[in-house]
Design a protein around this motif. Structure first.
Motif, PDB file in Angstrom:
ATOM      1  N   ARG A 130     -33.958 -20.187 -58.151  1.00  0.00           N
ATOM      2  CA  ARG A 130     -32.605 -20.130 -58.716  1.00  0.00           C
ATOM      3  C   ARG A 130     -32.111 -18.694 -58.810  1.00  0.00           C
ATOM      4  O   ARG A 130     -30.938 -18.408 -58.575  1.00  0.00           O
ATOM      5  N   ARG A 131     -33.004 -17.781 -59.173  1.00  0.00           N
ATOM      6  CA  ARG A 131     -32.594 -16.386 -59.331  1.00  0.00           C
ATOM      7  C   ARG A 131     -32.139 -15.774 -58.012  1.00  0.00           C
ATOM      8  O   ARG A 131     -31.120 -15.085 -57.938  1.00  0.00           O
ATOM      9  N   TYR A 132     -32.881 -16.027 -56.942  1.00  0.00           N
ATOM     10  CA  TYR A 132     -32.491 -15.461 -55.649  1.00  0.00           C
ATOM     11  C   TYR A 132     -31.237 -16.128 -55.103  1.00  0.00           C
ATOM     12  O   TYR A 132     -30.406 -15.468 -54.461  1.00  0.00           O
ATOM     13  N   ARG A 133     -31.078 -17.401 -55.364  1.00  0.00           N
ATOM     14  CA  ARG A 133     -29.837 -18.059 -54.943  1.00  0.00           C
ATOM     15  C   ARG A 133     -28.640 -17.500 -55.704  1.00  0.00           C
ATOM     16  O   ARG A 133     -27.556 -17.320 -55.135  1.00  0.00           O
ATOM     17  N   SER A 134     -28.832 -17.216 -57.000  1.00  0.00           N
ATOM     18  CA  SER A 134     -27.729 -16.649 -57.779  1.00  0.00           C
ATOM     19  C   SER A 134     -27.371 -15.247 -57.304  1.00  0.00           C
ATOM     20  O   SER A 134     -26.258 -14.781 -57.528  1.00  0.00           O
ATOM     21  N   ALA A 135     -28.314 -14.556 -56.645  1.00  0.00           N
ATOM     22  CA  ALA A 135     -28.052 -13.229 -56.081  1.00  0.00           C
ATOM     23  C   ALA A 135     -27.410 -13.317 -54.702  1.00  0.00           C
ATOM     24  O   ALA A 135     -27.166 -12.286 -54.070  1.00  0.00           O
ATOM     25  N   GLY A 136     -27.132 -14.532 -54.224  1.00  0.00           N
ATOM     26  CA  GLY A 136     -26.423 -14.707 -52.971  1.00  0.00           C
ATOM     27  C   GLY A 136     -27.281 -14.955 -51.759  1.00  0.00           C
ATOM     28  O   GLY A 136     -26.763 -15.057 -50.639  1.00  0.00           O
ATOM     29  N   ALA A 137     -28.595 -15.049 -51.930  1.00  0.00           N
ATOM     30  CA  ALA A 137     -29.490 -15.196 -50.788  1.00  0.00           C
ATOM     31  C   ALA A 137     -29.542 -16.627 -50.283  1.00  0.00           C
ATOM     32  O   ALA A 137     -29.294 -17.582 -51.023  1.00  0.00           O
ATOM     33  N   THR A 138     -29.869 -16.752 -49.000  1.00  0.00           N
ATOM     34  CA  THR A 138     -30.254 -18.031 -48.443  1.00  0.00           C
ATOM     35  C   THR A 138     -31.755 -18.159 -48.650  1.00  0.00           C
ATOM     36  O   THR A 138     -32.535 -17.374 -48.107  1.00  0.00           O
ATOM     37  N   VAL A 139     -32.168 -19.105 -49.478  1.00  0.00           N
ATOM     38  CA  VAL A 139     -33.560 -19.184 -49.911  1.00  0.00           C
ATOM     39  C   VAL A 139     -34.314 -20.252 -49.123  1.00  0.00           C
ATOM     40  O   VAL A 139     -33.860 -21.391 -48.999  1.00  0.00           O
ATOM     41  N   HIS A 140     -35.466 -19.855 -48.581  1.00  0.00           N
ATOM     42  CA  HIS A 140     -36.391 -20.777 -47.929  1.00  0.00           C
ATOM     43  C   HIS A 140     -37.636 -20.862 -48.806  1.00  0.00           C
ATOM     44  O   HIS A 140     -38.086 -19.844 -49.351  1.00  0.00           O
ATOM     45  N   THR A 141     -38.174 -22.036 -48.958  1.00  0.00           N
ATOM     46  CA  THR A 141     -39.330 -22.209 -49.837  1.00  0.00           C
ATOM     47  C   THR A 141     -40.532 -22.714 -49.057  1.00  0.00           C
ATOM     48  O   THR A 141     -40.398 -23.436 -48.067  1.00  0.00           O
ATOM     49  N   LEU A 142     -41.712 -22.311 -49.540  1.00  0.00           N
ATOM     50  CA  LEU A 142     -42.980 -22.790 -48.982  1.00  0.00           C
ATOM     51  C   LEU A 142     -43.899 -23.045 -50.157  1.00  0.00           C
ATOM     52  O   LEU A 142     -44.255 -22.119 -50.902  1.00  0.00           O
ATOM     53  N   THR A 143     -44.286 -24.296 -50.358  1.00  0.00           N
ATOM     54  CA  THR A 143     -45.019 -24.662 -51.562  1.00  0.00           C
ATOM     55  C   THR A 143     -46.531 -24.645 -51.402  1.00  0.00           C
ATOM     56  O   THR A 143     -47.254 -24.725 -52.390  1.00  0.00           O
ATOM     57  N   SER A 144     -47.022 -24.525 -50.164  1.00  0.00           N
ATOM     58  CA  SER A 144     -48.470 -24.529 -49.939  1.00  0.00           C
ATOM     59  C   SER A 144     -48.836 -23.515 -48.859  1.00  0.00           C
ATOM     60  O   SER A 144     -48.163 -23.436 -47.821  1.00  0.00           O
ATOM     61  N   PRO A 145     -49.893 -22.734 -49.074  1.00  0.00           N
ATOM     62  CA  PRO A 145     -50.306 -21.771 -48.036  1.00  0.00           C
ATOM     63  C   PRO A 145     -50.759 -22.446 -46.750  1.00  0.00           C
ATOM     64  O   PRO A 145     -50.774 -21.816 -45.686  1.00  0.00           O
ATOM     65  N   GLY A 187     -49.169 -24.428 -45.020  1.00  0.00           N
ATOM     66  CA  GLY A 187     -48.047 -24.516 -44.101  1.00  0.00           C
ATOM     67  C   GLY A 187     -47.529 -23.176 -43.622  1.00  0.00           C
ATOM     68  O   GLY A 187     -46.518 -23.112 -42.911  1.00  0.00           O
ATOM     69  N   PHE A 188     -48.206 -22.086 -44.006  1.00  0.00           N
ATOM     70  CA  PHE A 188     -47.698 -20.760 -43.637  1.00  0.00           C
ATOM     71  C   PHE A 188     -48.068 -20.376 -42.210  1.00  0.00           C
ATOM     72  O   PHE A 188     -49.206 -20.547 -41.781  1.00  0.00           O
ATOM     73  N   THR A 189     -47.071 -19.857 -41.492  1.00  0.00           N
ATOM     74  CA  THR A 189     -47.293 -19.222 -40.194  1.00  0.00           C
ATOM     75  C   THR A 189     -46.489 -17.937 -40.180  1.00  0.00           C
ATOM     76  O   THR A 189     -45.410 -17.861 -40.812  1.00  0.00           O
ATOM     77  N   PRO A 190     -46.951 -16.890 -39.498  1.00  0.00           N
ATOM     78  CA  PRO A 190     -46.211 -15.620 -39.471  1.00  0.00           C
ATOM     79  C   PRO A 190     -44.777 -15.782 -38.989  1.00  0.00           C
ATOM     80  O   PRO A 190     -43.893 -15.006 -39.384  1.00  0.00           O
ATOM     81  N   GLY A 191     -44.517 -16.787 -38.169  1.00  0.00           N
ATOM     82  CA  GLY A 191     -43.165 -16.981 -37.670  1.00  0.00           C
ATOM     83  C   GLY A 191     -42.152 -17.289 -38.751  1.00  0.00           C
ATOM     84  O   GLY A 191     -40.949 -17.093 -38.546  1.00  0.00           O
ATOM     85  N   LEU A 192     -42.611 -17.747 -39.909  1.00  0.00           N
ATOM     86  CA  LEU A 192     -41.694 -18.037 -41.015  1.00  0.00           C
ATOM     87  C   LEU A 192     -41.023 -16.771 -41.555  1.00  0.00           C
ATOM     88  O   LEU A 192     -40.023 -16.855 -42.270  1.00  0.00           O
TER      89      LEU A 192
END
Length: 342
Positions: free
Chosen positions: A26-41, A43-48
């Motif tokens: 919520r904080r980053y969205r309120s700062a105007g950012a387009t926020v992407h979330t990742l809830t588990s490591p 699913g992480f790839t460097p391309g993200l």
């Protein structure tokens, strides 16, 4: 360290479990950012990290996120570390002081930073809540004299419903929540509903607002006690007699509307006609104003000055100390300046 940043148009990756990361999202969205979330490591790839200006790693206790700092360094993406959001499903009653955010306690500021939803009053310091509680939903439930758009029962219901929805709820009130703030009622209502509730005491206007006008509620050899009274409703004859017989200082909150009854009642109870009285309006604001008279003349003086709420009444000999206290403060400031120059 708290930073304010304009992230409009920037892509931000927030990592961490949904519950732990909800405040950061919520904080980053309120700062105007387009926020992407990742809830588990998993699913992480460097391309993200492609096209990402900032990665925010929320500490959710999962050791698998150790791959993120290495990948951020390789992609030259700024990485910031965030604390996990406080558990939801709870209510914090926060005393906001007499209306200026400079008098918010450190614990109050922390509670606001962690809030998902803030229900705030008219006299609470709410002007910069979007900064103090970034990303939180802000709900005005303030009452005004003769106008209560959201009743007390409805306020309590909204708090409970929001906490049951898993939110970290802050109820921001002026002054101290347990000094004529109905905080006791709200805490009891949450307890009956099975909602965990915490109370954060605030600076009460009963002491702070007279101090802002240079009036100490106690002063050596002048007053060794003070009594705080609600002026919301007229007092009884017995209460007038009790106050008049106590001595010391009387501080009345919400008392402009009942000032005529109070002054007449104290006179009938035997209080001296020349007892000093001060009406301090809008304490700590840019429009703060003090009207001073004695018990026999304060009603006329307040009417002539068109005194209005919010205001604090101070009755007692300490009112005479206002000028000397300000003079002593000025003398001390001048002395400090001379000592610095030496």
């Amino acid at each position: 360290m708290n930073l304010t940043a304009d992230l409009t148009g920037q892509h931000v990756l927030v990592t961490g479990s949904a519950a732990a990361a909800r405040r950061a999202v919520r904080r980053y969205r309120s700062a105007g950012a387009t926020v992407h979330t990742l809830t588990s490591p998993a699913g992480f790839t460097p391309g993200l990290l492609d096209g990402v200006a900032l990665a925010a790693a929320v500490d959710d206790g999962d050791a698998g996120w150790a791959v993120l700092p290495v990948a951020c360094r390789r992609h030259r993406v700024l990485l910031v570390r965030e604390k996990a959001a406080a558990p939801g499903g709870q209510v914090t009653l926060v005393g906001g002081g007499p209306g200026t955010e400079e008098l918010l306690t450190a614990r109050a500021l922390e509670a606001l930073r962690e809030a998902d939803v803030v229900f705030y009053d008219r006299l609470a310091p709410h002007r910069n809540l979007d900064r103090l509680a970034p990303g939180a939903e802000l709900v005005d439930v303030g009452k005004r004299p003769g106008h209560h758009p959201v009743g007390q029962a409805r306020i309590e219901q909204l708090m409970i419903e929001s906490a049951r929805a898993g939110h970290n709820v802050v109820r921001l009130k002026g002054g101290d929540p347990f000094v004529f703030g109905r905080g006791g009622e709200e805490a009891a209502s949450c307890a009956r509903a099975g909602i965990p509730v915490t109370v954060v005491s605030g600076v009460t206007s009963a002491i702070a607002v007279p101090a802002a006008a240079g009036i100490p509620v106690t002063h050596r050899e002048v007053s060794h006690l003070f009594t705080v009274v609600s002026g919301h409703q007229p007092l009884t004859s017995e209460e007038h007699e009790h106050l008049a017989g106590l001595g010391g200082t009387i501080v009345v909150l919400m008392g402009v509307g009942t000032l005529p009854q109070l002054a007449a009642g104290l006179r009938r109870a035997g209080m001296r006609a020349d007892m000093p009285v001060a009406v301090v309006e809008r304490g700590y604001s840019d429009s703060q104003r003090t009207t001073v008279s004695d018990l026999s003349g304060i009603v006329t003086a307040a009417a002539a000055a068109r005194c209005k709420s919010p205001a604090v009444l101070v009755i007692g000999e300490v009112v005479r100390q206002a000028g000397s206290c300000r003079a002593q403060a000025a003398q001390l400031a001048g002395l400090a300046g001379r000592l610095e120059a030496v």
